[in-house]
Design an enzyme around this catalytic site. Sequence first.
Site, PDB file in Angstrom:
ATOM      1  N   GLY A  50       2.614  -1.194   4.142  1.00 53.58           N
ATOM      2  CA  GLY A  50       2.780   0.289   3.809  1.00 53.58           C
ATOM      3  C   GLY A  50       4.367   0.891   3.778  1.00 53.58           C
ATOM      4  O   GLY A  50       4.996   0.664   2.614  1.00 53.58           O
ATOM      5  N   GLY A  51       4.911   1.171   4.672  1.00 54.23           N
ATOM      6  CA  GLY A  51       6.365   1.779   4.528  1.00 54.23           C
ATOM      7  C   GLY A  51       7.416   0.846   3.774  1.00 54.23           C
ATOM      8  O   GLY A  51       8.011   1.398   3.037  1.00 54.23           O
ATOM      9  N   LYS A  62       0.200   4.386  -0.240  1.00 59.56           N
ATOM     10  CA  LYS A  62      -0.630   5.611   0.153  1.00 59.56           C
ATOM     11  C   LYS A  62      -0.377   6.817  -0.733  1.00 59.56           C
ATOM     12  O   LYS A  62      -0.355   6.652  -1.686  1.00 59.56           O
ATOM     13  CB  LYS A  62      -0.126   5.783   1.677  1.00 59.56           C
ATOM     14  CG  LYS A  62      -0.032   4.582   2.498  1.00 59.56           C
ATOM     15  CD  LYS A  62       0.349   4.873   4.022  1.00 59.56           C
ATOM     16  CE  LYS A  62       0.637   3.592   4.890  1.00 59.56           C
ATOM     17  NZ  LYS A  62      -0.059   3.484   6.314  1.00 59.56           N
ATOM     18  N   GLY A 110       2.237   2.059  10.712  1.00 60.20           N
ATOM     19  CA  GLY A 110       2.966   3.093  10.536  1.00 60.20           C
ATOM     20  C   GLY A 110       3.831   3.454  11.928  1.00 60.20           C
ATOM     21  O   GLY A 110       4.565   4.311  11.910  1.00 60.20           O
ATOM     22  N   GLU A 157      -5.490  -5.243   9.976  1.00 61.68           N
ATOM     23  CA  GLU A 157      -4.634  -4.346  10.445  1.00 61.68           C
ATOM     24  C   GLU A 157      -4.768  -3.516  11.831  1.00 61.68           C
ATOM     25  O   GLU A 157      -5.755  -2.488  11.741  1.00 61.68           O
ATOM     26  CB  GLU A 157      -4.848  -3.274   9.054  1.00 61.68           C
ATOM     27  CG  GLU A 157      -4.229  -3.899   7.900  1.00 61.68           C
ATOM     28  CD  GLU A 157      -3.606  -2.621   7.130  1.00 61.68           C
ATOM     29  OE1 GLU A 157      -2.474  -3.184   6.587  1.00 61.68           O
ATOM     30  OE2 GLU A 157      -4.209  -1.829   6.876  1.00 61.68           O
ATOM     31  N   GLU A 206      -6.991   4.346   7.733  1.00 56.94           N
ATOM     32  CA  GLU A 206      -6.731   5.713   7.414  1.00 56.94           C
ATOM     33  C   GLU A 206      -7.887   6.424   6.789  1.00 56.94           C
ATOM     34  O   GLU A 206      -8.230   7.589   6.800  1.00 56.94           O
ATOM     35  CB  GLU A 206      -5.559   6.017   6.514  1.00 56.94           C
ATOM     36  CG  GLU A 206      -4.269   5.728   7.370  1.00 56.94           C
ATOM     37  CD  GLU A 206      -3.164   5.312   6.562  1.00 56.94           C
ATOM     38  OE1 GLU A 206      -2.983   5.315   5.355  1.00 56.94           O
ATOM     39  OE2 GLU A 206      -2.197   5.215   7.424  1.00 56.94           O
ATOM     40  N   SER A 262       3.390  -2.450  10.348  1.00 53.65           N
ATOM     41  CA  SER A 262       4.889  -2.252  10.237  1.00 53.65           C
ATOM     42  C   SER A 262       5.402  -3.657  10.088  1.00 53.65           C
ATOM     43  O   SER A 262       6.257  -4.057  10.558  1.00 53.65           O
ATOM     44  CB  SER A 262       4.929  -2.179  11.725  1.00 53.65           C
ATOM     45  OG  SER A 262       4.635  -0.657  12.163  1.00 53.65           O
ATOM     46  N   HIS A 287      -9.754   0.799   4.557  1.00 53.02           N
ATOM     47  CA  HIS A 287      -8.320   1.170   5.317  1.00 53.02           C
ATOM     48  C   HIS A 287      -8.506   2.003   6.670  1.00 53.02           C
ATOM     49  O   HIS A 287      -9.456   3.043   6.630  1.00 53.02           O
ATOM     50  CB  HIS A 287      -7.185   1.524   4.477  1.00 53.02           C
ATOM     51  CG  HIS A 287      -5.938   1.848   4.925  1.00 53.02           C
ATOM     52  ND1 HIS A 287      -5.558   2.743   5.929  1.00 53.02           N
ATOM     53  CD2 HIS A 287      -4.944   0.864   4.596  1.00 53.02           C
ATOM     54  CE1 HIS A 287      -4.379   2.284   6.244  1.00 53.02           C
ATOM     55  NE2 HIS A 287      -3.745   1.293   5.648  1.00 53.02           N
ATOM     56  N   ASN A 323       1.014  -1.146   0.149  1.00 53.06           N
ATOM     57  CA  ASN A 323      -0.056   0.088   0.158  1.00 53.06           C
ATOM     58  C   ASN A 323       1.017   1.191  -0.018  1.00 53.06           C
ATOM     59  O   ASN A 323       1.576   1.612   0.933  1.00 53.06           O
ATOM     60  CB  ASN A 323      -0.833  -0.036   1.416  1.00 53.06           C
ATOM     61  CG  ASN A 323      -1.714   1.125   1.533  1.00 53.06           C
ATOM     62  OD1 ASN A 323      -1.811   2.140   0.442  1.00 53.06           O
ATOM     63  ND2 ASN A 323      -2.300   1.535   2.892  1.00 53.06           N
TER      64      ASN A 323
END
Length: 274
Positions: free
Chosen positions: A255-256, A32, A194, A188, A118, A234, A116, A30
């Site tokens: 993500g990251g 983002k 994150g 999640e 967010e 994470s 999600h 993802n």
Amino acid sequence: MINKFFNVFSLNIFMKMGVFFVRKPVIAGNWKMFKTVSESLSFLDKIIPACKSLHKVEIIICPTFLSLAPMAEKAKDTNILLGAQNTHWEKEGAFTGEVSSYLISDLGINYAIIGHSERRGYFQETDEWVNNKIKAALNFNLNPIVCVGESLEERENGQTRKVVETQLAGGLNDIDLNQAGSIIFAYEPIWAIGTGRSATSSDAQEVISFIRRWLSESYNMETAQKVPILYGGSVKPDNIGSLLAEKDVDGVLIGGASLKEDSFIEMVQIANIS
Ligand code: PEP
């Protein structure tokens, strides 16, 4: 030979009975609101050759809407699949700033992340909206990646299962058995996204097996055994192996760590042999 025949034969029976399904691991990135179109395309230039022989894993990247069309063109005829990060449920209309499942699937895109945290948090998406989006995605042949998960406060108050169950029940309202089988679920926990603080693999297994049980009770065992359920929060090259080793963890939403070619490739390679 007889042994081999017996194994294949019994595997088929188990699969038909819904007792045992081989679920291919899924690695979904993802991105983002990161990466320009040219950065997205150069990422693909690096990962396409590195991943081309890795067929035991489903590789999905969810870039911004801007990068979807050019990436779809470049990824055509490769084993890299693409997903949107959000969709609108109407087919088309006066919804300034929105992009519908209909418009996304026209690009040959296969997946869409829906619900999600967010989106639920910053944009106040409700379970009803999530439900509308899942239905529209399925109608336009997109496989939804449906995210559920609790906040830190909810976890500390022992409400994880209740929160996840409410999100599942609301999100899947009026979605029938055949359609539910095309969904990927992602557990999640919000406190792990994150933050660098991943859930332990046994915490992930515990909630994911709860989701599978809920699906079994709400639909049937075959559907529950068939659908992939991912963990997200994470995930990095150094914790992905232990997460994927858990019985019910079928893959990860990242993500990251999905933004860097090297770590993404490393995680795909680990999943390919998991
Ligand atoms: C995510 O955005 O879905 C996610 C899991 O992010 P991260 O891996 O950075 O925690």
